[in-house]
Design a protein around this motif. Structure first.
Motif, PDB file in Angstrom:
ATOM      1  N   LEU A   7       5.565  -8.351   3.378  1.00  0.00           N
ATOM      2  CA  LEU A   7       4.625  -9.471   3.512  1.00  0.00           C
ATOM      3  C   LEU A   7       5.293 -10.777   3.102  1.00  0.00           C
ATOM      4  O   LEU A   7       5.101 -11.822   3.749  1.00  0.00           O
ATOM      5  CB  LEU A   7       3.381  -9.220   2.654  1.00  0.00           C
ATOM      6  CG  LEU A   7       2.460  -8.073   3.093  1.00  0.00           C
ATOM      7  CD1 LEU A   7       1.293  -7.932   2.125  1.00  0.00           C
ATOM      8  CD2 LEU A   7       1.945  -8.292   4.498  1.00  0.00           C
TER       9      LEU A   7
ATOM     10  N   VAL B  86      -5.224  -7.743   6.047  1.00  0.00           N
ATOM     11  CA  VAL B  86      -4.505  -8.992   5.791  1.00  0.00           C
ATOM     12  C   VAL B  86      -4.415  -9.813   7.075  1.00  0.00           C
ATOM     13  O   VAL B  86      -4.706 -11.011   7.101  1.00  0.00           O
ATOM     14  CB  VAL B  86      -3.097  -8.700   5.231  1.00  0.00           C
ATOM     15  CG1 VAL B  86      -2.273  -9.971   5.166  1.00  0.00           C
ATOM     16  CG2 VAL B  86      -3.189  -8.073   3.848  1.00  0.00           C
TER      17      VAL B  86
ATOM     18  N   ILE C  80      -3.375  -3.311   5.047  1.00  0.00           N
ATOM     19  CA  ILE C  80      -2.409  -4.148   5.770  1.00  0.00           C
ATOM     20  C   ILE C  80      -3.079  -4.793   6.975  1.00  0.00           C
ATOM     21  O   ILE C  80      -2.895  -5.984   7.243  1.00  0.00           O
ATOM     22  CB  ILE C  80      -1.196  -3.307   6.206  1.00  0.00           C
ATOM     23  CG1 ILE C  80      -0.421  -2.820   4.978  1.00  0.00           C
ATOM     24  CG2 ILE C  80      -0.277  -4.101   7.120  1.00  0.00           C
ATOM     25  CD1 ILE C  80       0.708  -1.859   5.307  1.00  0.00           C
TER      26      ILE C  80
ATOM     27  N   PRO D 121      -0.406 -14.250   1.648  1.00  0.00           N
ATOM     28  CA  PRO D 121      -1.035 -12.926   1.669  1.00  0.00           C
ATOM     29  C   PRO D 121      -0.737 -12.134   0.398  1.00  0.00           C
ATOM     30  O   PRO D 121       0.335 -12.261  -0.195  1.00  0.00           O
ATOM     31  CB  PRO D 121      -0.388 -12.252   2.888  1.00  0.00           C
ATOM     32  CG  PRO D 121       0.932 -12.935   3.027  1.00  0.00           C
ATOM     33  CD  PRO D 121       0.719 -14.357   2.593  1.00  0.00           C
TER      34      PRO D 121
ATOM     35  N   VAL E  60       5.207  -5.737  10.835  1.00  0.00           N
ATOM     36  CA  VAL E  60       5.134  -5.136   9.501  1.00  0.00           C
ATOM     37  C   VAL E  60       4.745  -3.668   9.599  1.00  0.00           C
ATOM     38  O   VAL E  60       5.361  -2.791   8.978  1.00  0.00           O
ATOM     39  CB  VAL E  60       4.127  -5.907   8.623  1.00  0.00           C
ATOM     40  CG1 VAL E  60       3.846  -5.133   7.337  1.00  0.00           C
ATOM     41  CG2 VAL E  60       4.658  -7.285   8.291  1.00  0.00           C
TER      42      VAL E  60
ATOM     43  N   MET F 282       2.051  -9.061  12.140  1.00  0.00           N
ATOM     44  CA  MET F 282       1.430  -7.898  11.507  1.00  0.00           C
ATOM     45  C   MET F 282       1.847  -6.610  12.218  1.00  0.00           C
ATOM     46  O   MET F 282       2.028  -5.568  11.576  1.00  0.00           O
ATOM     47  CB  MET F 282      -0.096  -8.036  11.508  1.00  0.00           C
ATOM     48  CG  MET F 282      -0.619  -9.182  10.643  1.00  0.00           C
ATOM     49  SD  MET F 282       0.053  -9.232   8.959  1.00  0.00           S
ATOM     50  CE  MET F 282      -0.456  -7.647   8.317  1.00  0.00           C
TER      51      MET F 282
ATOM     52  N   VAL G 207       5.609 -11.940   6.750  1.00  0.00           N
ATOM     53  CA  VAL G 207       4.272 -12.474   7.010  1.00  0.00           C
ATOM     54  C   VAL G 207       4.070 -13.848   6.377  1.00  0.00           C
ATOM     55  O   VAL G 207       3.498 -14.749   6.994  1.00  0.00           O
ATOM     56  CB  VAL G 207       3.196 -11.489   6.497  1.00  0.00           C
ATOM     57  CG1 VAL G 207       1.797 -12.043   6.724  1.00  0.00           C
ATOM     58  CG2 VAL G 207       3.353 -10.144   7.195  1.00  0.00           C
ATOM     59  N   GLU G 208       4.550 -14.016   5.158  1.00  0.00           N
ATOM     60  CA  GLU G 208       4.296 -15.266   4.440  1.00  0.00           C
ATOM     61  C   GLU G 208       4.785 -16.502   5.194  1.00  0.00           C
ATOM     62  O   GLU G 208       4.042 -17.497   5.265  1.00  0.00           O
ATOM     63  CB  GLU G 208       4.932 -15.199   3.052  1.00  0.00           C
ATOM     64  CG  GLU G 208       4.594 -16.380   2.158  1.00  0.00           C
ATOM     65  CD  GLU G 208       5.103 -16.187   0.741  1.00  0.00           C
ATOM     66  OE1 GLU G 208       5.671 -17.146   0.194  1.00  0.00           O
ATOM     67  OE2 GLU G 208       4.925 -15.075   0.188  1.00  0.00           O
TER      68      GLU G 208
ATOM     69  N   SER H   7       4.704  -5.319  -0.148  1.00  0.00           N
ATOM     70  CA  SER H   7       4.702  -6.695  -0.663  1.00  0.00           C
ATOM     71  C   SER H   7       5.976  -7.430  -0.257  1.00  0.00           C
ATOM     72  O   SER H   7       5.939  -8.622   0.074  1.00  0.00           O
ATOM     73  CB  SER H   7       4.562  -6.675  -2.191  1.00  0.00           C
ATOM     74  OG  SER H   7       3.329  -6.103  -2.583  1.00  0.00           O
TER      75      SER H   7
END
Length: 451
Positions: free
Chosen positions: A384, A164, A161, A63, A233, A230, A388-389, A381
């Motif tokens: 993420l 994503v 966001i 992302p 986040v 998500m 998220v990554e 970032s």
């Protein structure tokens, strides 16, 4: 396999650009692109397109977040736009200055030491009051711009966001839907092969009838994983910590910006008067130092007498002698600092208005907001990357890679089964034949919002 009724898929059918040819190597004679079937020659056209779709999802598994920065124009251009408003803001202080000059002449004519000592402070306060309408309007406009842009920026960040996660979920849904459509004509063939497994193995003992459940169940909880991470986040972001307290609401803006600035401007005007003539007490003492009387009662009597003389001078102005004019001129010369004090207050007011207009330009406000957006973007970032990554890699990279491998294996096995099934078509089971596989249309790939 038939490919009738399918629409071309943008991006996928354009193929993959080959690396540039190194110096000294021979350039390929063909076009520097590969079609899906050139990449996957063992698959049908639409199966190859599905595989290329999986490749695209895998390539965009990481992302990315682009901050929604605000456009910032130059300070000079902003100042040029504010010039008409700036000129209009000076009109009231200019009128106050004219009135202050006339008032100074009146107080000089009264020749009262107390009135003359107090008047410069009155002038400073009245001049400051004259700037309030323009300053309050400018502050109000700046607050509206600042608070409105902060709200819209927070909404834009949340939307990016959210996009994503929705994009990742969209990839999963698209792949799942496409796989189901591609498997629809294959499943009956596999069911038929399962019923005839014994006979098929007599023709080819290496035949292996695949199970499509492995492919269908690979992304079973992928959407829930994406949705969950998500939410984590979004919940981890405290947008208020990026916003200065003064910019969180209109009352706080007034409390931390407007009132302190106005108080500073008033204090500056009063200190300017104090610096030029000292305190009111000092001014009174200076004005009465040569008088025979110095008591409060004498000052009051003198004030009353001078006021009476001033009113009589107005009524009898046509009979004023040259000696009287000279006397009044002398008084004006002696108290000229009342005029200069009024002018200084006016100049100070103009400077304060100009500073306020320059400091509250939209370009400067947007520039400060952009600094906060960049800080917020760095934190987003980081979230993420940390939260998220790993999930996206598991869902969009690892799982999609497994699906691609399993789907390639399925194609090879189905192709190996197809020949023996056709041989059994006219065999002892006469009339039993494999259905013709018509692969349904693959949906078009969406634009990649990550990069």
């Amino acid at each position: 396999m038939s490919n009738e009724g399918y629409d071309p898929i943008p991006d996928v059918e354009e193929g993959i650009v080959l690396p540039s040819v190194a110096e000294g190597e021979q350039a390929p004679s063909s076009t520097p692109k590969l079609s899906p079937q050139e990449i996957y020659p063992q698959a049908s056209e639409k199966e190859a397109e599905l595989l290329c779709m999986l490749d695209d999802v895998i390539a965009n598994a990481i992302p990315k977040f682009d901050p929604p920065l605000l456009p910032v124009e130059s300070v000079a251009r902003g100042a040029a736009k504010d010039l008409p408003g700036l000129i209009g803001a000076i009109k009231i202080p200019a009128a106050v200055f004219v009135a202050a000059v006339l008032g100074a002449l009146m107080f000089i004519a009264l020749n009262n030491p107390v009135a003359i000592a107090v008047y410069p402070y009155i002038t400073a306060i009245m001049t400051f009051i004259g700037t309030l309408p323009a300053l309050k309007a400018r502050f109000s406009d700046s607050a509206s711009t600042l608070l409105g842009q902060i709200d819209s920026t927070i909404t834009a960040v949340k939307s990016k966001i959210d996009a994503v996660g929705k994009t990742a979920e969209g990839y999963v849904d698209m792949v799942e839907d496409t796989i189901q459509k591609v498997l629809v004509p294959i499943k009956p063939k596999l069911d038929q092969a399962s019923k005839m497994e014994t006979m098929l193995r007599k023709i080819d003992k290496d035949i292996d009838i695949p199970d499509t459940k492995d492919i269908e169940e690979e992304l079973g909880d992928a959407t829930d994983k994406i949705h969950g991470v998500m939410d984590a986040v979004t919940g981890a972001l405290d947008f208020m910590k990026y916003i200065p307290k003064a910019a969180q609401s209109q009352p706080l803006f007034d409390q931390y910006i407007v009132y302190p600035v106005l108080a500073f401007f008033l204090l500056t005007q009063l200190l300017g008067v104090y610096h030029s003539q000292g305190s009111v007490t000092d001014a009174v003492n200076d004005a009465t130092s040569d008088d025979a009387t110095g008591g409060v009662a004498d000052i009051i009597n003198t004030t009353t007498l001078e006021a009476t003389r001033f009113l009589e001078a107005i009524v009898n102005s046509t009979n004023t002698t040259d000696a009287d004019d000279e006397t009044f001129a002398d008084q004006v010369a002696d108290q000229w600092y009342l005029i200069t004090t009024a002018f200084s207050a006016f100049v100070g007011a103009v400077v304060q208005i100009v500073v306020t207009f320059l400091a509250s330009q939209k370009s400067l406000i947007f520039g400060q907001i952009n600094k906060k957006i960049k800080t917020l973007s760095d934190d987003v970032s980081d979230l993420l990357r940390d939260k998220v990554e790993p999930v996206f890699k598991d869902v969009l990279l690892v799982s999609m890679s497994k699906i691609r491998s399993k789907f390639l294996d399925l194609i090879n096995k189905v192709e190996k089964i197809e020949g023996p099934l056709n041989k059994l078509k006219d065999g002892p089971l006469g009339g039993l034949s494999a259905p013709k596989i018509e692969v349904p249309k693959v949906p078009k790939m969406p634009k990649n919002p990550f990069g």
